[in-house]
Design an enzyme around this catalytic site. Structure first.
Site, PDB file in Angstrom:
ATOM      1  CE  LYS A 193       0.292  19.650  14.852  1.00 30.76           C
ATOM      2  NZ  LYS A 193       1.768  19.771  14.818  1.00 30.76           N
TER       3      LYS A 193
ATOM      4  NE  ARG B 140       2.079  17.743   7.821  1.00 27.81           N
ATOM      5  CZ  ARG B 140       1.262  17.097   8.652  1.00 27.81           C
ATOM      6  NH1 ARG B 140       0.709  17.747   9.664  1.00 27.81           N
ATOM      7  NH2 ARG B 140       0.984  15.814   8.471  1.00 27.81           N
TER       8      ARG B 140
END
Length: 287
Positions: free
Chosen positions: A233, A267
């Site tokens: 991210k 994740r």
């Protein structure tokens, strides 16, 4: 006094379709995106066959869960119809259930109908990025299906969430209130296994993401497993002035910090590296 009666007790079991998953040590969830526009190009699966091959690689590298998504939730992502989402995810879930019957599959959706169809075709968990805010039927559906539900903190929609990051009462404080209200609603509807996800990048800017990461332990007050989604991210690459393709180092560092602050599931796009990260962090914590 039993451990579960102390303020430090955390639920470490998940009932996934009759199989009990024990989270005594952190686990890894591999990401499989059947979308043309996910922010990390290498995560985009172009065919069912490619998804099956990538899933096998992730399982061999140590993934406990596989998370299947058919709707990109990156900031500003375009709308995808419910039928298109179903058309994307159901064939993959069916193929993975057949190829890897022991794999634990998660459906990444905020739509109750998609979640129900996915579970009927072999998914074991619901990963709802909206925390029940975008489909009023989601909580009742999770309760009826009796599957673990991943409750993520988010505001707005993928289309407008970037502008929804004002928290006058404090970000973590508002997150705690959000989780407290929604965990109570889920339990009232019969959902037994709940996981929390702080929602890094969802209605939060980079500095806010790091504030949450630093204060992650405060979410342990709920006694629920924490899933952390930091993989590639913008918070892991923009400070380094690189792109998501070069964000593996930043991801490993951020995941290490999350593990030291109580993460139970990572994740990720890169399973092998996450498994290695867990092993090193565990070594330090148990030495």
């Amino acid at each position: 006094m039993k451990a579960k009666d102390t303020p430090f007790y955390k639920k470490i079991t998940l009932n996934c379709g009759g199989r009990i998953v024990l989270l005594q040590q952190p686990a890894v969830m591999g990401i499989l995106n059947f979308t043309p526009d996910s922010f990390y190009a290498n995560s985009r699966m172009q065919s069912v066959e490619q998804a099956v091959a990538q899933a096998g690689k992730m399982l061999n590298e140590g993934a406990t869960f596989l998370d299947i998504g058919g709707y990109s939730t990156r900031p500003g992502a375009p709308e995808v119809t419910e039928q298109e989402e179903l058309n994307r995810v159901i064939p993959i879930i069916e193929a993975l259930s057949k190829a890897y019957p022991e794999a634990l599959l998660s459906i990444d959706t905020f739509r109750a109908r998609v979640a129900e169809a996915a579970v009927r075709h072999g998914a074991h968990l619901i990963n709802d990025v909206s925390g029940g805010t975008l489909d009023q039927d989601m909580f009742a559906t999770a309760g009826r299906l009796q599957v673990p539900y991943l409750l993520m903190h988010m505001r707005g929609t993928p289309q407008d969430m970037a502008s929804q990051n004002q928290y006058p009462n404090g970000l973590v404080e508002e997150m705690v209130s959000f989780f407290a209200e929604r965990v109570a609603q889920l339990r009232a509807l019969g959902v037994k296994d709940i996981l929390l996800d702080p929602g890094f990048g969802f209605a939060k800017d980079i500095d806010q993401n790091y504030q949450v990461l630093r204060r992650l332990k405060e979410l342990e007050m709920f006694g629920l497993p924490l899933l952390i989604g930091l993989s590639r991210k913008s918070m892991t690459y923009k400070p380094l002035k690189v792109g998501p393709e070069e964000a593996l180092t930043g991801t490993i560092v951020a995941n290490t910090l999350a593990l030291l602050n109580g993460a139970d599931i990572l994740r990720v796009h890169d399973v092998k590296e996450a498994v290695h990260t867990i092993k090193i962090a565990k070594k330090m914590l148990t030495a």
